[in-house]
Scaffold this motif. Structure first.
Motif, PDB file in Angstrom:
ATOM      1  N   ARG A 101       0.920  -1.183   0.206  1.00 44.44           N
ATOM      2  CA  ARG A 101      -0.031   0.094  -0.133  1.00 44.44           C
ATOM      3  C   ARG A 101       0.964   1.264  -0.047  1.00 44.44           C
ATOM      4  O   ARG A 101       1.062   2.035   1.038  1.00 44.44           O
ATOM      5  N   PRO A 102       1.447   1.399  -1.131  1.00 42.84           N
ATOM      6  CA  PRO A 102       2.445   2.846  -1.432  1.00 42.84           C
ATOM      7  C   PRO A 102       1.899   3.947  -0.973  1.00 42.84           C
ATOM      8  O   PRO A 102       2.342   4.863  -0.374  1.00 42.84           O
ATOM      9  N   MET A 103       0.403   4.163  -1.298  1.00 38.55           N
ATOM     10  CA  MET A 103      -0.298   5.213  -0.877  1.00 38.55           C
ATOM     11  C   MET A 103      -0.334   5.749   0.651  1.00 38.55           C
ATOM     12  O   MET A 103      -0.545   6.746   0.843  1.00 38.55           O
ATOM     13  N   LEU A 104      -0.131   4.753   1.460  1.00 38.84           N
ATOM     14  CA  LEU A 104       0.016   5.048   2.787  1.00 38.84           C
ATOM     15  C   LEU A 104       1.261   6.165   3.398  1.00 38.84           C
ATOM     16  O   LEU A 104       1.106   6.733   4.400  1.00 38.84           O
ATOM     17  N   LEU A 105       2.144   6.325   2.226  1.00 36.13           N
ATOM     18  CA  LEU A 105       3.421   7.008   2.654  1.00 36.13           C
ATOM     19  C   LEU A 105       2.697   8.747   2.470  1.00 36.13           C
ATOM     20  O   LEU A 105       3.439   9.380   3.235  1.00 36.13           O
ATOM     21  N   ARG A 106       1.498   8.818   1.880  1.00 34.66           N
ATOM     22  CA  ARG A 106       0.862  10.104   1.748  1.00 34.66           C
ATOM     23  C   ARG A 106      -0.008  10.445   2.926  1.00 34.66           C
ATOM     24  O   ARG A 106      -0.684  11.352   3.037  1.00 34.66           O
ATOM     25  N   SER A 107      -0.113   9.468   3.986  1.00 34.46           N
ATOM     26  CA  SER A 107      -1.255   9.402   4.879  1.00 34.46           C
ATOM     27  C   SER A 107      -0.775  10.454   5.940  1.00 34.46           C
ATOM     28  O   SER A 107       0.083  10.932   6.277  1.00 34.46           O
ATOM     29  N   ASN A 108      -2.180  10.882   6.631  1.00 33.96           N
ATOM     30  CA  ASN A 108      -1.946  11.971   7.766  1.00 33.96           C
ATOM     31  C   ASN A 108      -2.209  11.023   9.027  1.00 33.96           C
ATOM     32  O   ASN A 108      -2.777  10.298   9.362  1.00 33.96           O
ATOM     33  N   VAL A 109      -0.864  11.190   9.652  1.00 29.78           N
ATOM     34  CA  VAL A 109      -0.421  10.321  10.732  1.00 29.78           C
ATOM     35  C   VAL A 109      -1.672  10.508  12.002  1.00 29.78           C
ATOM     36  O   VAL A 109      -1.930   9.760  13.036  1.00 29.78           O
ATOM     37  N   LYS A 110      -2.051  11.868  11.801  1.00 32.73           N
ATOM     38  CA  LYS A 110      -3.079  12.440  13.025  1.00 32.73           C
ATOM     39  C   LYS A 110      -4.546  11.315  12.732  1.00 32.73           C
ATOM     40  O   LYS A 110      -4.978  11.174  13.887  1.00 32.73           O
ATOM     41  N   ILE A 111      -4.632  11.260  11.546  1.00 33.84           N
ATOM     42  CA  ILE A 111      -5.882  10.125  11.409  1.00 33.84           C
ATOM     43  C   ILE A 111      -5.358   8.837  11.594  1.00 33.84           C
ATOM     44  O   ILE A 111      -6.336   7.882  12.117  1.00 33.84           O
ATOM     45  N   LEU A 112      -4.125   8.255  11.367  1.00 34.63           N
ATOM     46  CA  LEU A 112      -4.044   6.953  11.610  1.00 34.63           C
ATOM     47  C   LEU A 112      -3.384   6.514  12.958  1.00 34.63           C
ATOM     48  O   LEU A 112      -4.177   5.508  13.537  1.00 34.63           O
ATOM     49  N   LEU A 113      -3.002   7.431  13.874  1.00 33.30           N
ATOM     50  CA  LEU A 113      -2.605   7.104  15.138  1.00 33.30           C
ATOM     51  C   LEU A 113      -3.832   6.782  15.972  1.00 33.30           C
ATOM     52  O   LEU A 113      -3.644   5.624  16.716  1.00 33.30           O
ATOM     53  N   PRO A 114      -4.900   7.298  15.930  1.00 30.67           N
ATOM     54  CA  PRO A 114      -5.963   6.574  16.831  1.00 30.67           C
ATOM     55  C   PRO A 114      -6.436   5.445  16.423  1.00 30.67           C
ATOM     56  O   PRO A 114      -7.312   4.761  17.237  1.00 30.67           O
ATOM     57  N   LYS A 115      -6.343   5.011  15.080  1.00 35.94           N
ATOM     58  CA  LYS A 115      -6.521   3.616  14.776  1.00 35.94           C
ATOM     59  C   LYS A 115      -5.649   2.620  15.442  1.00 35.94           C
ATOM     60  O   LYS A 115      -6.230   1.608  16.090  1.00 35.94           O
ATOM     61  N   PHE A 116      -4.424   3.017  15.696  1.00 38.54           N
ATOM     62  CA  PHE A 116      -3.490   2.150  16.305  1.00 38.54           C
ATOM     63  C   PHE A 116      -3.967   2.242  17.743  1.00 38.54           C
ATOM     64  O   PHE A 116      -4.119   0.961  18.447  1.00 38.54           O
ATOM     65  N   GLU A 117      -4.017   3.136  18.309  1.00 33.38           N
ATOM     66  CA  GLU A 117      -4.456   3.280  19.959  1.00 33.38           C
ATOM     67  C   GLU A 117      -5.950   2.743  20.032  1.00 33.38           C
ATOM     68  O   GLU A 117      -5.929   1.799  21.048  1.00 33.38           O
ATOM     69  N   PHE A 118      -6.827   2.585  19.052  1.00 34.72           N
ATOM     70  CA  PHE A 118      -7.988   1.883  19.384  1.00 34.72           C
ATOM     71  C   PHE A 118      -7.843   0.346  19.611  1.00 34.72           C
ATOM     72  O   PHE A 118      -8.137  -0.190  20.425  1.00 34.72           O
ATOM     73  N   PHE A 119      -7.014  -0.049  18.416  1.00 33.13           N
ATOM     74  CA  PHE A 119      -6.839  -1.672  18.533  1.00 33.13           C
ATOM     75  C   PHE A 119      -5.901  -2.084  19.776  1.00 33.13           C
ATOM     76  O   PHE A 119      -6.363  -3.010  20.507  1.00 33.13           O
ATOM     77  N   GLN A 120      -4.952  -1.113  20.184  1.00 29.59           N
ATOM     78  CA  GLN A 120      -4.407  -1.507  21.376  1.00 29.59           C
ATOM     79  C   GLN A 120      -5.216  -1.311  22.521  1.00 29.59           C
ATOM     80  O   GLN A 120      -5.290  -2.287  23.625  1.00 29.59           O
ATOM     81  N   SER A 121      -6.245  -0.519  22.614  1.00 35.93           N
ATOM     82  CA  SER A 121      -7.151  -0.471  23.935  1.00 35.93           C
ATOM     83  C   SER A 121      -8.190  -1.444  23.985  1.00 35.93           C
ATOM     84  O   SER A 121      -8.482  -1.717  25.050  1.00 35.93           O
ATOM     85  N   ILE A 122      -8.188  -2.252  22.701  1.00 35.91           N
ATOM     86  CA  ILE A 122      -9.183  -3.397  23.353  1.00 35.91           C
ATOM     87  C   ILE A 122      -8.131  -4.762  23.388  1.00 35.91           C
ATOM     88  O   ILE A 122      -8.770  -6.019  23.431  1.00 35.91           O
TER      89      ILE A 122
END
Length: 407
Positions: free
Chosen positions: A126-147
């Protein structure tokens, strides 16, 4: 059961499959979305450089690649760990606007504990992820870790298929999680389903999971059985409702009781890709001399005996019947043994029984289930510790440290 001289089967003797990547095949797959001219240019550059980063740098400095391409390819090679040939193809899928967003994305992955190879895998897929906004991605990581998803598990899941973090947290991931937990009852089970397939969070549960679960409820499948199916075999519930209905009807016609857990195991064994495996397993058992009724009888006792590889079935039954002397009909009555690991469970236990039979310490006609179904502690207590005085080195035989002939 006849007593034979059985040589220890070494786990390391199993042939190791070595997969060699074909450069041109890899290029065709990765570059499927770019123009033929671009592909040929990339292929030409790769042929000239033979995949050498040093030669790639020479190509860049000599002007064979544009300035933008030069930056993109260099970045993908040096920062993301891609090979030069793959980097050329990946760089053609999107434009680099600078290193800021890619750097932020890679730093996020590193902070989350991703290895270099996992980062490379994500960028490659998924090379397009290199253009992602980490402010949007980080909460997703945090959510999965929270469960309760560990960083190691999340890295493994995403490096295999990073599609999950491209989905909306509020509109897809959380609603899906809420539904899954309402069925399987715990975060632990949600995580187990996620480990099985991350697509459980990507599918539209309203179109697949809900209709299929509703169907099972209507035929009185217990909630516990539905939870088991969704936790351990979610792919069975993710299929098209019409196909799922066909599978359920087949299982009912085979005589399975909807009130018993084994019903949903049979549904799994007859679903999706397992159907073709089931057919191949059927032919394998037929080759071994089993009748149609015997095969269906084994399937009703343990459905997963029908989704094993031909090699696994053949090797296990060959050992138990030809080397240990058990009648194949004992396997028909106890098909679960086909699922056990041959080198780690079946052979060590059979070696112990062979020794005990040869010394007259146990009877020759011992049942297959007695030897192989018991848990390890129970087996050791009953057949190893119990005869410690008569056969002091029996544990060494069980652990593979000594051959039977050495006793």
């Amino acid at each position: 059961m006849k007593v034979l001289s059985i040589k220890k089967i070494a786990t390391h003797s199993t042939p190791v499959l070595v997969f060699e990547r074909n450069k041109q095949s890899l290029l065709r797959r990765i570059c499927s979305n770019i123009s033929p001219i671009t592909y040929l240019l990339a292929r030409s550059r790769i042929t000239e450089s033979a995949g050498s980063p040093a030669t790639l740098e020479k190509d860049i400095s000599s002007g064979k690649l544009s300035n933008q391409d030069s930056f993109a390819v260099s970045y993908l090679v040096n920062s993301c760990g891609l090979s030069p040939e793959v980097a050329i193809c990946v760089s053609n899928k999107f434009s680099f606007e600078g290193p800021e967003k890619p750097d932020s994305f890679l730093n996020l992955l590193k902070q989350q504990g991703f290895t270099k190879s996992q980062i490379s895998a994500i960028v490659r897929r998924r090379p397009m992820l290199l253009r992602s906004n980490v402010k949007i991605l980080l909460p997703k990581f945090e959510f999965f870790q929270s469960i309760g998803v560990s960083r190691a598990d999340l890295a493994k899941i995403l490096s295999f298929d990073p599609t999950l973090i491209t989905r909306s947290l509020e509109n897809q991931i959380i609603p899906c999680y809420n539904f899954l937990k309402s069925v399987v009852k715990s975060d632990k089970n949600v995580i187990a389903a996620m480990r099985r397939t991350s697509w459980i969070f990507l599918t539209d549960f309203r179109k697949s999971l809900i209709p299929n679960i509703t169907l099972l409820t209507k035929i009185r499948i217990p909630e516990s059985s539905i939870a088991l199916l969704l936790t351990h075999f979610p792919e069975a519930l993710m299929q098209n409702n019409a196909k799922f209905r066909e599978v359920v009807d087949e299982v009912k016609e085979m005589g399975f009781d909807p009130l018993k857990t084994i019903f949903v195991m049979a549904v799994h064994a007859r679903s999706g890709h397992n159907r073709s495996t089931w057919d191949r397993s059927y032919e394998t058992y037929r080759k071994l001399g089993w009748s149609h009724d015997e095969i269906l009888s084994a399937f009703r006792k343990h459905p997963h005996c029908m989704i094993m590889s031909e090699k696994k079935i053949m090797n296990t039954i060959d050992f138990l019947v030809k080397q240990m002397g058990w009648d194949y009909r004992m396997i028909v009555r106890c098909p679960a043994v086909v699922l056990f690991n041959l080198e780690k469970r079946i052979v060590p236990r059979c070696l112990v029984i062979q020794v005990l039979v040869s010394k007259g310490l146990v009877k020759k006609d011992m049942s297959l289930s007695t030897v192989l179904l018991a848990g390890e502690k129970r087996f050791l207590d009953r057949f190893v510790a119990r005869f410690k005085e008569e056969v002091p080195l029996l544990l060494n035989v069980y652990q593979g440290k000594m051959d039977v002939a050495e006793l």
